[in-house]
Design an enzyme around this catalytic site. Structure first.
Site, mmCIF file in Angstrom:
data_model
loop_
_atom_site.group_PDB
_atom_site.id
_atom_site.type_symbol
_atom_site.label_atom_id
_atom_site.label_comp_id
_atom_site.label_asym_id
_atom_site.label_seq_id
_atom_site.Cartn_x
_atom_site.Cartn_y
_atom_site.Cartn_z
ATOM 1 N N HIS A 117 19.901 -17.410 28.790
ATOM 2 C CA HIS A 117 20.545 -17.706 27.511
ATOM 3 C C HIS A 117 20.869 -16.410 26.788
ATOM 4 O O HIS A 117 20.045 -15.492 26.710
ATOM 5 C CB HIS A 117 19.643 -18.566 26.625
ATOM 6 N N SER A 118 22.092 -16.320 26.243
ATOM 7 C CA SER A 118 22.541 -15.173 25.462
ATOM 8 C C SER A 118 22.439 -13.916 26.324
ATOM 9 O O SER A 118 23.064 -13.838 27.375
ATOM 10 C CB SER A 118 21.734 -15.080 24.165
ATOM 11 N N MET A 119 21.659 -12.909 25.917
ATOM 12 C CA MET A 119 21.504 -11.729 26.756
ATOM 13 C C MET A 119 21.050 -12.102 28.155
ATOM 14 O O MET A 119 21.456 -11.496 29.150
ATOM 15 C CB MET A 119 20.504 -10.751 26.128
ATOM 16 N N SER B 183 24.178 -19.568 29.542
ATOM 17 C CA SER B 183 24.105 -20.312 28.286
ATOM 18 C C SER B 183 24.291 -19.382 27.096
ATOM 19 O O SER B 183 23.723 -18.285 27.039
ATOM 20 C CB SER B 183 22.736 -21.002 28.193
#
Length: 245
Positions: free
Chosen positions: A92-94, A114
């Site tokens: 998720h994200s990074m 994500s």
């Protein structure tokens, strides 16, 4: 020297009979324990292992890694010892970019990306250059951390080096791969995420030759908290398909 897998990986729910393994890669400033509910939801059919990056929680005494490439390099060595089960990767994200870079080194059977725009879609961001108050304000705006932790000076003082290092790593990341992945990519994105437009999320399809699908869910950057059942359902279905195959 190969990185210590016990230092890098957390297993929160026993799954001795699992036929598939899911590696979870946290967001900037995130830790393995944030994803404990995913482990519990998918066990015992799927063994969930969550990465614990250096510089946080029980690894707070270690220096955070400075780049996405450095994190992916270490994880690639760790993953080389996880060849007893088919591997899926969720970030998720990074963590989505870490997952992409990991997949460039050791391809999983599927990458779940994500809350992050495609690696080739760059934005100029400088959160890592802000003072501590500025970084905390950014965390509050994204609602990615518990409010009581953000309001606790002692907790934030301990966490800030890792948070700042993660922001520096992701904000200085530049895509540099000419060859797309040969594993399918599934994208999750929030319909009100200020950090990812739908077009930027769809651009992940340009990074794979093996299939692409996208799930648009209600919510902002951390839609995965409210929409966890839907995200887990998609991952569980993919894991079941791998097990049947």
């Amino acid at each position: 020297m190969r990185p210590d897998a016990d230092a890098w990986l957390r297993r929160f729910a026993p799954a001795p009979t699992a036929e598939v393994r899911l590696l979870v890669l946290p967001h900037a400033g995130g830790s393995a324990s944030f994803y404990l509910p995913v482990s519990r939801a998918l066990a015992p059919r799927v063994e969930v292992v969550t990465a614990q990056y250096p510089g946080r929680q029980d690894r707070h005494h270690e220096r955070p890694l400075p780049t996405i490439a450095a994190i992916a390099d270490e994880l690639a060595e760790v993953v080389s010892g996880l060849d007893d089960l088919p591997l899926l990767v969720f970030g998720h994200s990074m963590g989505a970019v870490v997952g992409y870079e990991l997949a460039q080194r050791r391809a999983p059977l599927r990458l779940f990306a994500s809350g992050r725009r495609a690696p080739s879609r760059h934005r100029s961001e400088t959160v890592h250059l802000r003072d501590d108050r500025g970084i905390i304000a950014e965390l509050r705006s994204l609602s990615g951390s518990r409010a009581d932790a953000l309001a606790n000076p002692e907790v934030m003082q301990m966490a800030m080096p890792a948070v700042r290092a993660d922001y520096r790593a992701i904000e200085t990341y530049r895509h540099g791969h000419d060859v797309p992945l040969d594993c399918p990519v599934t994208v999750f994105t929030g319909d009100a995420d200020p950090q990812v437009t739908l077009e930027e999320a769809r651009a992940w399809r340009d990074h794979t030759t093996a299939g692409f699908d996208m799930h648009i869910l209600p919510g902002g950057h951390f839609f995965i908290v409210e929409q966890a059942p839907q995200v887990i359902q998609v991952m569980a279905a993919a894991a079941s398909a791998v097990a049947r195959a």
